[in-house]
Write an enzyme that holds these catalytic residues in place. Structure first.
Site, mmCIF file in Angstrom:
data_model
loop_
_atom_site.group_PDB
_atom_site.id
_atom_site.type_symbol
_atom_site.label_atom_id
_atom_site.label_comp_id
_atom_site.label_asym_id
_atom_site.label_seq_id
_atom_site.Cartn_x
_atom_site.Cartn_y
_atom_site.Cartn_z
ATOM 1 N N SER A 157 -48.533 -30.070 32.756
ATOM 2 C CA SER A 157 -48.268 -30.703 34.053
ATOM 3 C C SER A 157 -46.932 -30.298 34.660
ATOM 4 C CB SER A 157 -48.318 -32.221 33.908
ATOM 5 O OG SER A 157 -49.627 -32.647 33.586
ATOM 6 N N GLU B 118 0.783 -1.214 0.000
ATOM 7 C CA GLU B 118 0.000 0.000 0.000
ATOM 8 C C GLU B 118 0.827 1.282 0.000
ATOM 9 O OE1 GLU B 118 -3.287 0.368 -0.281
ATOM 10 O OE2 GLU B 118 -3.517 -1.797 -0.519
#
Length: 820
Positions: free
Chosen positions: A365, A90
């Site tokens: 239940s 870069e």
């Protein structure tokens, strides 16, 4: 003269041209300076949105929460080779130029002209940082001039290393990752300081076109660009030619993006909790570090348990109209002692709704233990007897509007007469649970249930005649998370653990911003060490545990009853090599299937159900499948099994308080046995002993020895055999007995009464074993409009209750009398 005039004219024209040129340059320069002066001012300190990082309790990375997925790392944590890779590709002159590199611009211009396309950029690392921090992405001369000005200011304000550090943390590197640490995790599931050279080169390849070169989107292009980076590193002297060549031959390997976030539903739960503690800016941009309670092994076990259940067909699979897989499922596991969430599964497929925390479903239940616990707090004990017989009730139904129907019904339409609380709970007997709530009152049951911390109870759940409350008939339902916490009260001595998923939150520098409340009030020394010394205010002071839902003794009794459910009742599928207590639950029409259970240390709720609450009835491989709480118990066992060690403390039984005593009782009365008691059993109760049967209403029948001889058909003059003769229950079809209640006045002030008659040695009192067909007439219907049929099953030596010829049902006891 003409020559002089001609020369003078040329000089004037040249002067005019030079003046115009200088004027143009001046105007242009002024415009350039004006544009550059309009560039944003460089901040004195770098700041960017950072990812909130979420860790498991073991310190393993779970996920990030972010607007931009970025985790800031200091330059000294970024490998030198990774820094070199970015500089080589870069900005090779990064450490020598003042922010703008004329040579790079000229080199890029030449390369682009030679190739006829843009193959190289001229922007330095400083310019790229300037663009990313302060400018938009438009490609104009105006933006370029501003970029140059900002780059110059950055170079004046920060050192080269500071600029490089900011750049490597800020740059977008594709697939939603910002900065090298986030990209390292996204593509390789590693921290940046763990990367190999070939992986570093991949990251350095990305700034040119992050999404195009992303190895997840375009692995071939990513590998080609990676090798260019390696070539540039060799050309700039950062690595040798041999190393560049060898590394370029390395295959490109990345992690599966599907596994990017671990425990997704748990992380989403944590995100919502963070937003209750901090504002959005902090959660999504300030780089919080969140240490959670999740146990990786427990989470893996939960996910595998469900996956295996689907693979073997225990949980079927179908797609609904929206293309979502059904039935869904959910699971929550908590630490019994602290309430820390150890695992959480909120569903399957791509649906993001977290059913573990947000779904309100009918517990069926699985709600019964709270009803029995309420009765224990009112003075009952596991041996208390309740009458399991079908009853005619005014109940809203399709059968007869609000008229009388048989309700409630047991799931198997078997009715067992006189049963203890322990047996009724282990067999999940509906009629018994309703009788319990009739006995203590719906209001007391609801008040007790509230003490477990349920947040979804509605006003209608406490209505005076709402007896379906005993069966989990709630207006809104409950969540698996709150069910797990409520059951945790039985395991934790009566105090429901407060669930929490976040143990600690710090900023990225380690300063503590939040700590979870302690499970009990800390000492002054602990307060100082954990909070005050660090400058952290313990904001949880108001959240210390409230009054226990039930006493330690009653909590133990509930655990012991729920162990019977697992060892002998409906929850056998959850058996482990360590003691387990728990309860199955199936709601009306099989719309919900539950098992909630616990060991000494862990409590877990498992739920299975369709999102639209339709019955879970399926056909697979020509077989019909109906999902119930038994299926949930099997999944529960599969999840928990790899997490418990039979050699550990978990293998010990639940600790029994000294006030809990073993007593001997008559199982058909729940009282102390008398001479007439043919059967006795051991039971647990708190201190004291059961009341004796009042002498004035005791059954006048022979002692157990004589009774056994009579039932075995042994003449009085013959010796008794050494082995007891087993009795085969006769099937008594449509048999009607005379009333067997005492024919003499009873003392109605007595709390407990025992069915009996003074006549005979046996009088008209039949004793079990026997089975009696019930119902079968069109006049006797169920709440859903069906003709009621059932079987009354009488145990050995149990007195048989008379059958009412008008209804075909056992008469039970007259108003005002109770066997409790």
């Amino acid at each position: 003269m003409k020559y002089l005039e001609s020369r003078t004219r040329k000089l004037l024209l040249l002067g005019a041209a030079v003046s115009l040129f200088l004027l143009a340059v001046g105007v242009g320069l002024g415009q350039v300076l004006a544009i550059m002066s309009a560039a944003p001012e460089v901040e004195r300190e770098y700041s960017a949105l950072e990812t909130t990082i979420v860790y498991s309790r073991e310190g393993e990375l779970l996920a990030g929460i972010y607007e931009e997925d970025r985790t800031y790392v200091d330059l000294d944590r970024i490998p030198q080779q990774l820094q070199d890779a970015f500089i080589a590709v870069e900005d090779r002159n990064f450490y020598s130029h003042p922010g703008v590199d004329p040579r790079a611009i000229a080199r890029a211009l030449y390369a682009n002209l030679r190739h006829g396309q843009v193959v190289e950029g001229g922007s330095t690392i400083t310019q790229q940082l300037a663009r990313n921090l302060y400018l938009d992405a438009e490609r104009t001369m105006t933006r370029k001039l501003k970029e140059i000005r900002i780059a110059h200011d950055l170079e004046q304000r920060f050192t080269k290393d500071e600029i490089l550090e900011m750049y490597l943390n800020h740059i977008y590197l594709g697939s939603g990752a910002y900065g090298v640490q986030a990209a390292s995790q996204r593509y390789f599931a590693k921290d940046v300081d763990e990367l190999r050279l070939d992986e570093m080169a991949v990251l350095a390849a990305l700034p040119r076109a992050p999404n195009y070169y992303s190895p997840l989107n375009n692995p071939e292009a990513a590998q080609a660009r990676r090798n260019i980076v390696l070539q540039r590193m060799e050309q700039t002297g950062y690595i040798s030619e041999e190393l560049a060549r060898r590394t370029a031959g390395t295959p490109l390997l990345t992690v599966d993006p599907e596994q990017e976030t671990r425990a997704w539903y748990f992380v989403e739960h944590v995100r919502r909790k963070l937003l209750e503690l901090f504002d959005e800016e902090a959660v999504f941009g300030e780089g919080l570090v969140v240490h959670t309670t999740l146990d990786i092994d427990a989470q893996i076990a939960a996910e595998r348990g469900f996956e295996e259940a689907v693979e073997v067909g225990r949980i079927p699979s179908r797609e609904n109209e929206d293309g979502e897989r059904q039935p869904q499922y959910a699971q929550v596991m908590l630490d019994v002692h602290t309430g820390a969430v150890r695992s959480m599964v909120g569903g399957r497929g791509d649906n993001e709704f977290n059913r573990a925390d947000l779904a309100l479903r009918h517990p069926g239940s699985a709600f019964k233990p709270f009803i029995y616990a309420a009765a224990l707090t009112e003075g009952r004990f596991p041996g208390t007897v309740v009458n399991d017989i079908p009853r005619i009730t005014d109940h809203t139904s399709v059968a007869n509007g609000n008229g009388p129907v048989v309700w409630p019904r047991n799931f198997d339409d078997q009715y067992r007469g006189l049963v203890s609380y322990r047996r009724a709970l282990s067999r999940s007997i509906n009629t018994a649970a309703v009788e319990v709530v009739r006995d203590i009152g719906v209001d007391k049951a609801r008040d007790h249930v509230k003490s477990y911390g349920f947040s979804s109870l509605a006003e209608a759940d406490g209505a005076e005649d709402h007896y379906a409350f005993a069966l989990g008939g709630l207006e809104r339902g409950v969540s698996p998370l709150e069910m797990a916490a409520a059951y945790g009260a039985f395991a934790a001595g009566g105090v429901p653990p407060e669930p929490f998923a976040i143990d600690k939150v710090t900023d990225r520098d380690g300063r503590v911003l939040y700590r979870a409340p302690p499970s009990e009030e800390p000492s002054g020394e602990e307060l100082y060490e954990r909070y005050i010394r660090r400058g952290v205010a313990p904001e949880y002071i108001q959240s210390f545990p409230e009054e226990p839902a039930l006493s330690q003794e009653n909590a133990f009794l509930m655990s012991d009853m729920l162990r019977t459910v697992v060892e002998e009742g409906t929850g056998v599928g959850a058996q482990l090599d360590v003691p387990v207590a728990g309860k199955t639950g199936t709601s009306d029409d099989n719309a919900d299937a539950w098992f909630v259970g616990y060991t000494q240390d862990l409590v877990m709720a498992v739920w299975i159900g369709e999102d639209d609450s339709q019955p879970m009835q399926y056909t697979a491989n020509t077989s019909d499948i109906e999902i119930t709480g038994v299926h949930a118990s099997l999944v529960w066992g599969d999840i928990m099994r790899p997490l418990v060690d039979p050699e550990s403390n978990a293998a010990e039984a639940f600790e029994r308080p000294p006030q809990v005593k073993t007593v001997t009782i008559d199982p058909f009365t729940g009282r102390l046995p008398e001479a007439h008691s043919a059967v006795t059993v051991e039971e647990l109760m708190i201190d004291g002993e059961p009341d004796p049967i009042p002498l004035e209403i005791a059954i006048h029948m022979p002692t157990y020895l004589t009774l056994r001889r009579y039932l075995s058909g042994i003449p009085a003059h013959e010796p008794e055999p050494t082995t007891e003769v087993e009795l085969v229950p006769p099937r008594l079809n449509a048999m009607v007995f005379d009333p067997i209640l005492p024919v003499y006045p009873l003392d109605r002030s007595k709390e407990r009464q025992y069915l009996g008659s003074p006549e005979g040695p046996f009088g008209p009192i039949p004793l079990g074993p026997a089975e009696i067909e019930l119902g079968g007439t069109k006049k006797l219907k169920t709440a859903d409009g069906e003709v009621f049929t059932g079987v009354y099953v009488i145990d050995r030596y149990e007195p048989v209750q008379a059958i009412n010829p008008a209804t075909g049902l056992p008469v039970g006891l007259p108003p005002g009398l109770s066997i409790n």
